[in-house]
Each structure stands twice: as structure tokens, then as C-alpha cells.
Design a protein around this motif. Sequence first.
Motif, PDB file in Angstrom:
ATOM      1  N   THR A 216     -63.637 -18.047 127.221  1.00  0.00           N
ATOM      2  CA  THR A 216     -62.992 -17.509 128.419  1.00  0.00           C
ATOM      3  C   THR A 216     -63.095 -18.417 129.636  1.00  0.00           C
ATOM      4  N   ALA A 217     -64.111 -19.281 129.696  1.00  0.00           N
ATOM      5  CA  ALA A 217     -64.270 -20.181 130.848  1.00  0.00           C
ATOM      6  C   ALA A 217     -63.354 -21.396 130.767  1.00  0.00           C
ATOM      7  N   GLY A 218     -62.672 -21.578 129.629  1.00  0.00           N
ATOM      8  CA  GLY A 218     -61.849 -22.768 129.439  1.00  0.00           C
ATOM      9  C   GLY A 218     -60.733 -22.947 130.465  1.00  0.00           C
ATOM     10  N   PRO A 219     -59.880 -21.941 130.696  1.00  0.00           N
ATOM     11  CA  PRO A 219     -58.798 -22.111 131.678  1.00  0.00           C
ATOM     12  C   PRO A 219     -59.303 -22.468 133.073  1.00  0.00           C
ATOM     13  N   GLU A 220     -60.456 -21.925 133.458  1.00  0.00           N
ATOM     14  CA  GLU A 220     -61.010 -22.247 134.768  1.00  0.00           C
ATOM     15  C   GLU A 220     -61.548 -23.675 134.793  1.00  0.00           C
ATOM     16  N   LEU A 230     -53.708 -14.583 135.796  1.00  0.00           N
ATOM     17  CA  LEU A 230     -54.902 -15.259 136.276  1.00  0.00           C
ATOM     18  C   LEU A 230     -55.531 -16.080 135.153  1.00  0.00           C
ATOM     19  N   ARG A 231     -56.371 -17.049 135.551  1.00  0.00           N
ATOM     20  CA  ARG A 231     -57.089 -17.838 134.544  1.00  0.00           C
ATOM     21  C   ARG A 231     -58.076 -16.991 133.756  1.00  0.00           C
ATOM     22  N   SER A 232     -58.484 -15.877 134.319  1.00  0.00           N
ATOM     23  CA  SER A 232     -59.419 -14.977 133.637  1.00  0.00           C
ATOM     24  C   SER A 232     -58.717 -14.080 132.631  1.00  0.00           C
ATOM     25  N   GLY A 233     -57.450 -14.376 132.327  1.00  0.00           N
ATOM     26  CA  GLY A 233     -56.670 -13.520 131.441  1.00  0.00           C
ATOM     27  C   GLY A 233     -57.165 -13.470 130.018  1.00  0.00           C
ATOM     28  N   LEU A 234     -58.056 -14.384 129.618  1.00  0.00           N
ATOM     29  CA  LEU A 234     -58.562 -14.391 128.244  1.00  0.00           C
ATOM     30  C   LEU A 234     -59.801 -13.522 128.062  1.00  0.00           C
ATOM     31  N   ASN A 235     -60.169 -12.769 129.079  1.00  0.00           N
ATOM     32  CA  ASN A 235     -61.335 -11.881 128.941  1.00  0.00           C
ATOM     33  C   ASN A 235     -61.101 -10.799 127.894  1.00  0.00           C
ATOM     34  N   ASP A 236     -59.853 -10.403 127.721  1.00  0.00           N
ATOM     35  CA  ASP A 236     -59.497  -9.444 126.669  1.00  0.00           C
ATOM     36  C   ASP A 236     -59.379 -10.205 125.348  1.00  0.00           C
ATOM     37  N   PRO A 237     -60.107  -9.808 124.296  1.00  0.00           N
ATOM     38  CA  PRO A 237     -60.050 -10.539 123.020  1.00  0.00           C
ATOM     39  C   PRO A 237     -58.652 -10.604 122.420  1.00  0.00           C
ATOM     40  N   HIS A 238     -57.785  -9.660 122.745  1.00  0.00           N
ATOM     41  CA  HIS A 238     -56.416  -9.655 122.210  1.00  0.00           C
ATOM     42  C   HIS A 238     -55.430 -10.017 123.326  1.00  0.00           C
TER      43      HIS A 238
END
Length: 546
Positions: A216-220, A230-238
Motif C-alpha cells: 500500500t505504501a508503493g504509490p506514495e 488518492l494514492r492510498s486507494g490500495l488500502n482495500d485488498p480488492h
Amino acid sequence: MPEIKPYPPKLFLRFFRWYCRPRLTDHIEGDLLEVYIKRVHKTGKRSADIRFAIDVLKLIRPGIVRQREGYKNSDNYSMYKSYFKIGWRNLVKNKGYSFINIGGLAMGMAVAMFIGLWIYDELQFNKYHKHYNRIARVMRNLNVNAETLSTRILPSALGDELRTKYGNHFDHVVMAWGADQILAVLPTAPSSSLQQSEAGQAEETKLSLRGEFIETAGPEMFTLNMLQGLRSGLNDPHSILLSQSAAKALFGNKDPMGKVLKMNNSDRMDVKVTGIYEDLPYNSDFHDRKFFAPFDLLVSVSPWLQSPSFTNDFLNVYVAIGDHTSFESASDQIRDVILDNVREDKGYVAVNPQLALHPMQDWHLRSEWKNGVMAGGAIQIVWLFGFVGGFVLLLACINFMNLSTARSEKRAKEIGIRKAVGSARKQLVNQFFSESFLVVGLSFVAALVAVSTSLNWFNELSGKQMEMPWTNIYFWFSSLLFILLTGLLAGSYPALYLSSFNAVKVLKGSIRVGRLASLPRKVLVVTQFSVSVTLIIGTIIIYQQI
């Protein structure tokens, strides 16, 4: 007893009286002394002496410096205007000569400009990512058959180990795995669950895209430029982040946010679009990544990943070091991380796995590793192309010099008449340099037109995505410096050679070009052909190899 006035440094006062025009000396010297006395009373003699010396040096300017004896002041603007006018008339009068001269110089400048743009693009690799100077990937060195092999394929347990035990050295530690995935668009989002689609739904669009499963920290860490979400959009596993071009290809003009995609035709890998990021440029190592998906999603559908191990090698690990540390010190700290965790595996211990950090700024230009250390790479090609561009421009300048000096006899009478009516050699040198800059300026404009119209073809040839930096102030500054250096280089020999003609011999028609006078031109011709033949041979050899 009368007060003794302080006296300024004699050396600088004499220097001022020597270079200052006589009619201005009394007025300016009085002002200098008056200011000097005030400074003595205010700041002391030492400080006033220093300021006096500075004032004397700052007064050296054309309006104050005395002219040498016999010099008559003239209108410089009118003089140079006349030089350029005469140069333009000569170019118009000798159209064939002008075409060859300007065309040859323009072609050399265009080649040098193409190579310059290519080199600039290479040197800008990965600078799209704002923290590129603090990002690195972890490399592993192994001793195999008395050789040290380097690889970036790492075990699945390494990421958590670096975070928990060495987190004070890193701002981010990110595990990632790149792969081609088939993304299919579902007509509507399932109402019950992302993991189960409605019966009878048909897939509208399928595309095979290169992407990255990343934590999840990758986009940031890579500072993706988000257009939506947002860059935090990968916090949801799906969830999934799509590039702008991928979103366009999958959804057309529809808003992709919130839409559902099926990955690899698996119901367990349905994902919802939570962000759209700007396509990464070609000069980024991630330019072909059209999506970023959660690493946890990959783990959830891969049982063999759910038990991290130091012998399960398949992924990449990226880190961002902290401001308080360096790549060298961080590398030293993590060198034996794998070795410390595989002590019981004698076979693994035998290859002595050692970790090292490979900075992002070196991924492209210094990608080769030998014996566990960076050993160069594309940077050698960059230097080679830089030398080739310099030699091509040198050939164009030599061609300009040869053509100019070959016409020396046609300009001889003009030079003789100018000297007879009082022109100094310096003025003649300025005239020929002015003509040189006129030709170089016209050649530069022609080169700009050629490069801008051929850039798409050059991009296809070189696999780049370069654009003309019209709005970049550094480009225009470099162009001005480029014109200045080329004009000086191309016009130096003709200006010095033609201005050296003797006026009496020229007007009598008795001037003859001797062996020594033609020697520089012969040297230039030999150099020109030698470099040309070398470049042609090199091109043929490389073409046959490719």
C-alpha cells in the motif's frame, strides 16, 4: 595644528588616474575621496580602504575608461548593423555557397541537437518520481562457482524483516511483483460482493496489461500523479489503480471510478477502480506499468505466499531511505539479513547471500553489476553518443571554416580597401565574427525546424517519448550558449586568417597564398575526412552487429 586628512591606498588611486578619462578624473576622484573620508570616520580606515579599492574596480566601464591614442569613438550599433547587412548581402549574392554553408552547418547542428535531447532524456531517467534520489531496490549477491552473481529476485519474508528490525533506516519498505494480467470489464458492479458477479453478466472488454502487485505504501513512495482518487486507494485488498491510458482503453469516455474489473477471469480477483494516475513517462523504469494492485490480493489467492520464507524467491523489494542516512550506511546495516536467517541451511550459507542497495538514480545508466558492485551500463553509451555529437558538430564547423577560407581571394580586395580607409584588424575580426554568427543563427533556426518536424520519427527510432522543450528556460539558455560556442568555433580561423591580409599587397594584386598559409586548411580537411571515415566505419560495424 591642522587636522591630517586620511589618504586612500596609493596603488588604487594611481590605477584610477591611469584608466579614467582625463576630463572625468577630477570630478570622479573628488567624489571618491569625499566618500572615502566619510567612511574612515564611520567604519575606520581599514574598512574604508577596502571599499575604496572596490569602488575603483567597479568604475571600470566603457563610459569612463580612456580610449587608446588615435581611437575615434563610433556608434557600435550602427557598426554591427552594417556588418550584418554586408554579411546578409554576401549570402544572398552567393546563393550556392550560402546553401552549402548554412545547410551543412544546420545538418551538423540538427544531429548534435538530436543527440543532446537524447542524452538529456537519458540523464533525466526516473526523475519523474520526486524522491528518486532516496529510493533504491534491494539487490542480492551470491557466490556461485567462484563468481559473484547479482539478482533483484528476493525472498517473501525480507520485506517484513527490514520493516521490523531496520525500520529506523527506511521511510518505506515495499514488496512488489510485476506480471501481465488480463483485465476484464464487468457491465455493472455486483451489488452483493466484489468477489461474486451476477449471473448472466457478460464481459465487455478484455485487455492484457503489464502491472505491479505492490504494497500500500508503493504509490506514495513512487509519488504517482493521481488524476482521480488518492494514492492510498490500495488500502482495500480488492482495489486497483489504473493508468490514464489503461482507463481510456477499458472504459472509453465513461468515468472509471468505482467500476469493477475481473483479473485473470477469477472471481476471487474482482477489483474496484479506486484511482486513476497519470501515465508514467518513457524515461521511467515503471513506464510500462498500466495498473497497480494490492500485494495482499496476490497473497490471498496464492497459498504458497501465505507463509513467508527466506528461501521463497520471487519478488522485488523497494526502499526509501530516511533523510538521516545514506545508501552506503543502509547497505552495510542490511548486508547479512538473509544470511542471519538461513544459518541452518548449509547449502544456502555456502553461496553467502549478501544484500546491497541499488539507488534509483543508477537503475538505468548503471545497471550492470560485476563481482557484487555496480560496473557501468548505459552511461557508457551516453558518453559515446556525446562524443559522436561533438565530432559531428566539429565536422560541420570545419566545413564552414574551409568554405570561408577557400573564398579568401574574393574577399581580399574588400579587406584591403577597409584597411586602407582606416579599419583596424580588430574591427575586421569583429566583422567576420558577425558574419559567422549570422550564418550560425540561420543554421540554428533551420536545425530547430528540422528537429521539431522529425522528432516523432526520431522517437520511433530511439524508443523515446521526447518533446521539444519550448517552455524550458534552460533549453533557450543552452541554445544561446550553443550558438555562441559554435559561432566562435566556426568563425575563429576565417576571422583571424582573412583579417591578417596585408593591405598594400592586396590592392597591388600581389598577394599569394603560400604553402604555410594553406597548411591549416589542409590539416582541417584531413581531420574532417578522418573523423567522417571513422564514424562511417563505426556505423557499418554496429549495423552489422545489430
